[in-house]
Design an enzyme around this catalytic site. Structure first.
Site, PDB file in Angstrom:
ATOM      1  N   ARG A 231      -5.083  10.066  -1.611  1.00  0.00           N
ATOM      2  CA  ARG A 231      -4.513  10.305  -2.939  1.00  0.00           C
ATOM      3  C   ARG A 231      -5.625  10.550  -3.940  1.00  0.00           C
ATOM      4  O   ARG A 231      -5.523  11.407  -4.808  1.00  0.00           O
ATOM      5  CB  ARG A 231      -3.683   9.107  -3.389  1.00  0.00           C
ATOM      6  CG  ARG A 231      -2.360   8.979  -2.659  1.00  0.00           C
ATOM      7  CD  ARG A 231      -1.587   7.788  -3.199  1.00  0.00           C
ATOM      8  NE  ARG A 231      -2.245   6.525  -2.918  1.00  0.00           N
ATOM      9  CZ  ARG A 231      -2.633   5.651  -3.831  1.00  0.00           C
ATOM     10  NH1 ARG A 231      -2.407   5.872  -5.105  1.00  0.00           N
ATOM     11  NH2 ARG A 231      -3.245   4.538  -3.495  1.00  0.00           N
TER      12      ARG A 231
ATOM     13  N   HIS B 234       0.877  -1.161   0.000  1.00  0.00           N
ATOM     14  CA  HIS B 234       0.000   0.000   0.000  1.00  0.00           C
ATOM     15  C   HIS B 234       0.922   1.220   0.000  1.00  0.00           C
ATOM     16  O   HIS B 234       1.893   1.248   0.748  1.00  0.00           O
ATOM     17  CB  HIS B 234      -0.869  -0.034   1.269  1.00  0.00           C
ATOM     18  CG  HIS B 234      -2.028   0.908   1.228  1.00  0.00           C
ATOM     19  ND1 HIS B 234      -1.870   2.264   1.258  1.00  0.00           N
ATOM     20  CD2 HIS B 234      -3.357   0.675   1.161  1.00  0.00           C
ATOM     21  CE1 HIS B 234      -3.068   2.829   1.203  1.00  0.00           C
ATOM     22  NE2 HIS B 234      -3.991   1.892   1.139  1.00  0.00           N
TER      23      HIS B 234
END
Ligand SMILES: Cc1cc2nc3c(=O)[nH]c(=O)nc-3n(C[C@H](O)[C@H](O)[C@H](O)COP(=O)(O)OP(=O)(O)OC[C@H]3O[C@@H](n4cnc5c(N)ncnc54)[C@H](O)[C@@H]3O)c2cc1C
Ligand code: HEM
Ligand code: SF4
Ligand code: F3S
Ligand code: FES
Lengths: 241, 113, 581, 109
Positions: free
Chosen positions: C259, C237
C-alpha cells in the site's frame, strides 16, 4: 479407478520408521497446498495424524515433508505443482528419525548445526556501537547469499551423503558455518574451521547438489561448502589445521 | 524404492564420476600387471597385447578410455568448483564433460580399428 | 501418569521473549538450570520468526528515545503504561546492539556501512532497522543458535496446560504440561516461570499468527485470577491473503509496503474505494484502512470469495516484481499473480495488544510468575506501532531473564497445590471418553462469531450477541469428544485444547470491548465512535474471580507525559502518515 | 581431521594427475594409430629418464589418489569405519605402488 474428478488420491505415511502408507481421498480445491491436504486428512479422516507446521508462509521451516519422493516445504507447495495424475504420496523427511507419521525429530539436525559451530562469537558487546560495515564487500555478499536459511532440513533430506554417512554435518550446518567464516565481526573462526575440518566435516561433500536443487529458499550450500573446503585446504597446507 | 530426489543432472554426474573412478581403480592393477609382464620379455607383453585385438576386449578398452576421459574432465569440473569462485551452469559443464569424453572414446575406437 | 521434573527457571515459549529470557538467565547466573518448554520446536514456532518489517529503535542520528517514546504513546492513543513504554524505548537501543554485536544478527546497512532505518507507518522518524523483509528469521535464527549453544534444557513439543500455585495461592509453584509427542503429563516445578506464549488472536476468521498460537498463556493466567488489561485491543492488518476456505494460506499477511508503494484496494466491481474514507487513501493507517475495507465488505461489494482486491500492476509489473520479490514469489507459489493481476485480500487479525498486567521488570501480581512479549499488556495501549512488537518481546524477554535469575538464586522450590494439578489434568483429559463430535464445525463457528460480532467494528448489540454465542460454543465444546483415543502426537486433541483457550479469551475480548464505550486505536465502537477525553483516559482490566469475569476501568497514570504535552520540542510525535516504501 | 588431510592429498594428487592423464590419453588416442605392439611401447620408454619420471610420478599419484577414493566409496557404500577401513585402503594403495613400480621398471629399464 473410479475416483471422482474432483478428488485427489493421497497416500500418507503412518507410524514410525517402520510404518506404511495409508490411502485417502481428498477433495481437490483451486487453492490448495500440500499442507492443506494433510490438514484436511487430519481434520476429516484421521484425527490422530501427526504432522508439523507453524507459520504457513515459508518462514519457519517446520512443515517439510517428502512429497512424491522429493523433500519440500509443504505450506508453499501448491498441489497443482506436484500432483501426478491427481495423486500424491506424502512421507516424512528422509535422514531424520520419525517420531510419528509425518513428524520427524530434528534434534540431530540442530546438534550438527552446533557441531559445525554454527553460532556467532562476537568481539564487542551490547555496550559498544554497532559496527560500521560496507554492504558490498565480497565477504558481505557471500554472507547475504547464504544467510536466509530457514533451517527446514530439506537440503539435509536431499543429501545422499547424509544417508550414507550419518554423521556428516550436512549442507545446512556447513552453509551456516561458511556465512560465519565470512563475518568480520566474528571471533570464532579458527575453532570453526577446525570443527568443519573434522571427520564429519565439509570434505565429505561430493557436490551432489541435491541441496541446491531442493532448497526452497534457492540457497547454494554447495558453493558455501566449496568455500569451506578451500579454507581447510589452505590451512592444511600451511600447517594451521 | 525409487529416489526421485536423485533425478537431477548433477546427481548423475556424481554417479558417473564415482563409477568411472571405481572402474579405473579396478583396472589399474590389471594394467600394471600387463605392463609388468614386459619383465618376462617382449613376447609376453605382445601375447597380452594380441589378446586385446579381439572384439569384445576392444570394446572394453574403448569403455576404459571413455571412463578415463570422463573421470578426468569430471574431476576437472569438481576441482574448478571447489577451487575457483562459484560459477552457475554446473549441469551444463557436466554434460560437456560427458560429451567430450564420448568423442575421445570414439576417436580412440576409429584409430585402432 | 504424571512425570515430575524440577528446574530453576522455566520459560514457556521460544519466540523473541522466551529465547532472550533463556539467554540472559544463563548469562546472569550460569549455575542455574534453565528450561525452555514450547508447544512447537525451539525458535521455529511463534511469530517472532515471522516478523517482516523490522525493529523500532532510536539508534540512528537525528532520532531520540524521547521521540520513539512519544510515537509509542501517541500511536497507542495515550493508553500505554508509560513506565513500560519508556523501558521499551530505552532498552531497545541496548538490545539492538546486543543483537548485532553479541548474537550476530546482520541488519541492513546504508552504503556508508551504518544501519539503515526504514519508514514505518505512524512514526515521526525512519527508525525501523531490518534485515530485508525477513527480519524475524534473522533474529530468531541467531538467537536460537545462541540458546542451543548453552546448557539450556529443551522441552520441545511440550504444551503448557496450567499454572499451578502453592496450596495457599501465595506464589507460583510450577507448570503442568503435556508432552505432545508422548501424550504424557508432566509437572515442572520452578523457582521462576516466564509466560511468553505470545498471545495470538487466532480466533478470528482471518488471522496472521502462526498456527501454534492459541492464547493459551492468557487463558491460563485468567484461570488463576490474574488481571488482564487492554483485552479489547486486537490489531487488524488490512491486507491478509484471501485464498478461499480450507487453505491455511488464507489470512496470511501481504506486506504493508504494498500500500505504501501505491497499491490500490478495489472492491468486487474493481472500483477504488479508499478515498471515500480517508484523504490518504490506501496509505492511511492500519486501523483506518481495515475499517474501510470491513465497511465495504459489509455492504456486500466483495469478490466471489467475500473479500476485496489489491492491485499493483499499474505500478509496472516488473517494478513490482523487483521491489516485492518475496511477496510476489509467495503469491506465485500459491497460484496468484501479485505483480500483474489482482489478488484477493481481507483485513486479518494480526497482533494482540492486551495481556497480563506486569511492572517494568516483568513481574506479575503472583510471585514466581513473570511475563514478557505478546502475553504482556500495557506497552502498546490501543495500538502497536509496526516494529514495536519484536522490540517488545526481545527487550522484556531479556529483562525477564535477568530478573528471574536473581529471583531463582534467592528463592527455593515451592510445593504445588496437588488438588489443582489433579483438576487440571482432568480438565485436559475432558474430551477423551466423550462422544466424538465435529470440532471443525465448532472452529468455523468460533471464527465467524469473533469476526462478525467482536471484530473490526463493534456495537453493544453485536458484542452482546457474540458473548451469548461464545458461551453456547463453550457448552458445546465441553460436550464434544475425540474420535481417536491415542494421546501420542494427537493434533486433534490439541485442536480441542486450542479451541477451549480461544473461546475463553474470546469472551474476555468481547467483554472488555463492551466495557470500553469509546473508540481508540484498534478498538472501534460504531455506537461510540469518539475517542473520548484523553486526560481522563482509562484502560480496561479484566479478571475472573469465583467463576465470573469482571471488567474494571482503571485510570491511566500519565507518569511521564500528559496529553497535550510532549517530550520533544515543537513536535507531538507520531504524525502517523509515513508509509514504508 | 585425518580425513581432511586425505581430502587434501586426494585433491593434490588430482592436480598432479590431470596433466599426466591428459598426455597419457593423447598418447593412447593419437599416438597409437595402428595397434599396439610391445616393441613400439618399449621402444619409446626403454632407457628414457623422462618417461621413467613421467610414469613414476603417475604411479605414485594414482595410487594415493585411488586408494583415498576407494576408501570413501567403501565408507559410504559399505558403511565401513575404523581401522579395518584405513588398513584396507593403505594396503590397496601400497599394492598399487608396488605393482606400478614393477610395471615402470619393466617398461623403462
Ligand atoms: C506475520 C507477522 C508479521 C509481524 N511483523 C512484525 C514486524 O515487522 N515488526 C514487529 O515489531 N512485530 C511484528 N509482528 C509481531 C511480532 O512478531 C510479535 O509481537 C512478537 O514477535 C511476539 O513475540 P513473543 O516472543 O511474545 O511470541 P512468539 O514469537 O509468538 O512466540 C510464542 C511462543 O510460545 C509458544 N507457545 C504458545 N502456546 C504455548 C503453550 N501453551 N505452551 C508452551 N509454549 C507455547 C509458541 O510455540 C512460541 O514458541 C508480526 C507478527 C506477525 C504474525
Ligand atoms: C588413474 C587415474 C585415476 C584413478 C584410478 C582415479 C580413481 C578415483 C577414485 C576411485 C575416486 C573415488 C570416487 C568417488 O569418491 O566418488 C576418485 C575421485 C576423484 N578423482 Fe580420480 N582417479 C584418477 C584420475 C583422476 C584425475 C586425472 C583427476 C582430476 C583431474 C581426478 C579427480 C578426482 C576427484 C576430484 C575425485 C573426488 C571426487 C569426490 O570426492 O567427489 N581423478 N578418483
Ligand atoms: S539451506 Fe535451504 S534447504 Fe537447507 S535448511 Fe536452509 S533453507 Fe532449508
Ligand atoms: S547434497 Fe550433499 S553432497 Fe554436498 S553438494 Fe549438497 S551437501
Ligand atoms: S509452515 Fe512454516 S515453513 Fe511451512
Amino acid at each position: 479407478m473410479n475416483r471422482a474428478d474432483d478428488t485427489l488420491a493421497v497416500e500418507i505415511w503412518k507410524g514410525g520408521t517402520d510404518g506404511r502408507l495409508a490411502a485417502f481421498e481428498v477433495p481437490l480445491r483451486a487453492n490448495q497446498t500440500v499442507l492443506d491436504v494433510v490438514t484436511w486428512v487430519q481434520r476429516h479422516r484421521d484425527p490422530a495424524l501427526a504432522y508439523r507446521f507453524a507459520c504457513r508462509v515459508g518462514m519457519c521451516g517446520s512443515c517439510a515433508m517428502t512429497v512424491n519422493g522429493k523433500p519440500r516445504w509443504t505450506c508453499r507447495t501448491h498441489v497443482a505443482k506436484v500432483a501426478v495424475e491427481r495423486h500424491l504420496t506424502i512421507e516424512p523427511l528422509r535422514n531424520l528419525p520419525v517420531i510419528k507419521d509425518l513428524a520427524c525429530d530434528m534434534t540431530v539436525f540442530f546438534e550438527k548445526w552446533q557441531a559445525a559451530r554454527g553460532r556467532f562469537e562476537g568481539r564487542t558487546t551490547r555496550h559498544d556501537e554497532v559496527v560500521q560495515l560496507a554492504p558490498d564487500t565480497p565477504a558481505r555478499v557471500a554472507i547475504d547469499a547464504g544467510i536466509e536459511c530457514i533451517n527446514c532440513a530439506v537440503c539435509y533430506a536431499a543429501c545422499d551423503v547424509v544417508a550414507w554417512k550419518p554423521d556428516y554435518l550436512g549442507p545446512a550446518a556447513l552453509n551456516r558455518a561458511w556465512t560465519l567464516q565470512n563475518d568480520t565481526r566474528d571471533a570464532g573462526q579458527e575453532a570453526r574451521l577446525a570443527a568443519v575440518a573434522g571427520d564429519a566435516g565439509c570434505h565429505n561433500c561430493h557436490s551432489l547438489q541435491g541441496c541446491v536443487a531442493h532448497c526452497p529458499k534457492a540457497l547454494n550450500p554447495t558453493a558455501a561448502i566449496a568455500g569451506l573446503k578451500r579454507a581447510v585446504f589452505r590451512a592444511a597446507l600451511s600447517g594451521d589445521l | 524404492m525409487t529416489h526421485p530426489h536423485r533425478n537431477q543432472p548433477l546427481w548423475w554426474a556424481f554417479a558417473l564420476h564415482r563409477v568411472s573412478g571405481l572402474g579405473l581403480a579396478c583396472f589399474l592393477p590389471l594394467h600394471f600387471l600387463v605392463l609388468g609382464s614386459a619383465l618376462n620379455g617382449d613376447a609376453a607383453l605382445d601375447g597380452v597385447l594380441a589378446w586385446t585385438e579381439s572384439g569384445p576386449v576392444k570394446l572394453a578398452e574403448m569403455g576404459l578410455v571413455f571412463l578415463l576421459a570422463l573421470h578426468l574432465l569430471g574431476g576437472l569440473r569438481l576441482l574448478a568448483l571447489e577451487f575457483l569462485p562459484w560459477r552457475d551452469g554446473q549441469a551444463t559443464l557436466a554434460a560437456l564433460a560427458g560429451s567430450v569424453s564420448l568423442v575421445f572414446a570414439f576417436i580412440f575406437m576409429f584409430n585402432v580399428i | 501418569m504424571l512425570y515430575r521434573y524440577d528446574t530453576d527457571i522455566l520459560i514457556l515459549g521460544s519466540g523473541g521473549a522466551g529465547l532472550f529470557a533463556a539467554l540472559h538467565a544463563c548469562q546472569t547466573n550460569p549455575d542455574l538450570r534453565v528450561t525452555v518448554a514450547v508447544k512447537g520446536l525451539i525458535g521455529k514456532s511463534g511469530c517472532t520468526r515471522m516478523v517482516q518489517g523490522g525493529y523500532n529503535v532510536a539508534l540512528l542520528p537525528g532520532d531520540s528515545v524521547e521521540r520513539h517514546f512519544m510515537d509509542t504513546i501517541v500511536g497507542g492513543k495515550w493508553l500505554p503504561n508509560q513506565a513500560l513504554a519508556w523501558r521499551l524505548c530505552t532498552t531497545a537501543v541496548e538490545r539492538v546492539r546486543e543483537l548485532e554485536n553479541e548474537i550476530g544478527c546482520f541488519f541492513d546497512r546504508k552504503p556508508d556501512g551504518t544501519l539503515h532505518g526504514k519508514a514505518f507507518a505512524g512514526q515521526s522518524f525512519d527508525r525501523t532497522v531490518h534485515k530485508g523483509d525477513l527480519t524475524g528469521i534473522e533474529i530468531i535464527n541467531r538467537l536460537m543458535e545462541q540458546v542451543w549453544a548453552r546448557p539450556v534444557e529443551r522441552l520441545e513439543e511440550h504444551r503448557a496446560l496450567a499454572l499451578i500455585p502453592t496450596a495457599d495461592g501465595a506464589a507460583l509453584a510450577g507448570v503442568l504440561l503435556v508432552d505432545m509427542r508422548a501424550g504424557a503429563f508432566r509437572f515442572v516445578r520452578a523457582k521462576a516461570v516466564l509466560l511468553a506464549t505470545g498471545g495470538g488472536p487466532t480466533m478470528y476468521r482471518y488471522h496472521t499468527p502462526s498456527g501454534d498460537k492459541s492464547m493459551d498463556g492468557l487463558a491460563m493466567a485468567l484461570r488463576l485470577g490474574l488481571p488482564l488489561r487492554d483485552m479489547e485491543m486486537v490489531q487488524f492488518h488490512p491486507t491478509g491473503l484471501l485464498a478461499g476456505a480450507e487453505t491455511r494460506m488464507t489470512g496470511t499477511v501481504l506486506e504493508e509496503g504494498l500500500r505504501g508503494a501505491g497499491g490500490y484496494l478495489l472492491d468486487g466491481e474493481r472500483r477504488r474505494f479508499m478515498l471515500d474514507y480517508d484523504p490518504q487513501g490506501e496509505r492511511a493507517t492500519r486501523d483506518v484502512v481495515s475499517r474501510a475495507m470491513y465497511a465495504e465488505m459489509r455492504k456486500g461489494k466483495t469478490t466471489e470469495n467475500g473479500g476485496l482486491f489489491i492491485q499493483m500492476n499499474h505500478l509496472g509489473p516488473d517494478k513490482v516484481r523487483r521491489a516485492f520479490k518475496g511477496m510476489v514469489e509467495r503469491c506465485a507459489d500459491c497460484g496468484f499473480d501479485l505483480a500483474g493481476g489482482l489478488v484477493e485480500v481481507v483485513p486479518t487479525a494480526h497482533y494482540f495488544m492486551g495481556g497480563l498486567v506486569c511492572d517494568s521488570d516483568t513481574r506479575t501480581a503472583l510471585p514466581g510468575l513473570f511475563v514478557a512479549g505478546e502475553d504482556a499488556g500495557g506497552m502498546h495501549g490501543a495500538n502497536r506501532l509496526g516494529g514495536n512488537g519484536v522490540a517488545n518481546s526481545t527487550v522484556f524477554g531479556g529483562i525477564a531473564g535477568e530478573v528471574m535469575a536473581e529471583a531463582a538464586a534467592r528463592d527455593s522450590l515451592r510445593d504445588p497445590d496437588e488438588a489443582l494439578i489433579e483438576a487440571e489434568v482432568a480438565r485436559a483429559n475432558h474430551p477423551f471418553g466423550r462422544p466424538a463430535g465435529d470440532l471443525n464445525v465448532l472452529r468455523e463457528r468460533l471464527l465467524d462469531v469473533m469476526w462478525e460480532d467482536v471484530g473490526v467494528m463493534r456495537t453493544a448489540e453485536g458484542l452482546g450477541r457474540g458473548i451469548a454465542r461464545l458461551s453456547e460454543l463453550n457448552a458445546e465444546l465441553l460436550q464434544t469428544g475425540l474420535a481417536d483415543q491415542d494421546r501420542v502426537f494427537n493434533l486433534t486433541w490439541h485442536d480441542w485444547l486450542n479451541l477451549r483457550s480461544l473461546i475463553e479469551v474470546g469472551e474476555v475480548i468481547a467483554r472488555a470491548a463492551l466495557a470500553r464505550e469509546n473508540s481508540r486505536g484498534a478498538h472501534f465502537r460504531e455506537d461510540f465512535p469518539e475517542p473520548g477525553d484523553l486526560e481522563g483516559s482509562s484502560f480496561t482490566q479484566a479478571r475472573r474471580r469465583d467463576g465470573t469475569l469482571a471488567v474494571e476501568q482503571m485510570p491511566v497514570e500519565f507518569t511521564i507525559v500528559k496529553p497535550g504535552d510532549s517530550l520533544i520540542e515543537g513536535d507531538a510525535g507520531a504524525p502517523a502518515a509515513v508509509m514504508p516504501t | 581431521m585425518w580425513s581432511s588431510y586425505l581430502y587434501v592429498a586426494q585433491r593434490l594428487t588430482a592436480f598432479v594427475l590431470a596433466p599426466l592423464v591428459l598426455v597419457h590419453l593423447a598418447l593412447i588416442v593419437f599416438a597409437v594409430q595402428d595397434g599396439l605392439s610391445a616393441a613400439e611401447i618399449l621402444g619409446r620408454t626403454r632407457g628414457s629418464l623422462g618417461w621413467g619420471c613421467f610414469y613414476g610420478i603417475f604411479v605414485v599419484a594414482a595410487a594415493i589418489h585411488a586408494a583415498i577414493g576407494m576408501r570413501s566409496v567403501a565408507a559410504e557404500f559399505l558403511r565401513w569405519r575404523g581401522w579395518g577401513l584405513e588398513a584396507s585402503a593403505t594396503c590397496f594403495g601400497l599394492s598399487l605402488i608396488v605393482l606400478g613400480a614393477r610395471a615402470v621398471a619393466a617398461v623403462v629399464l
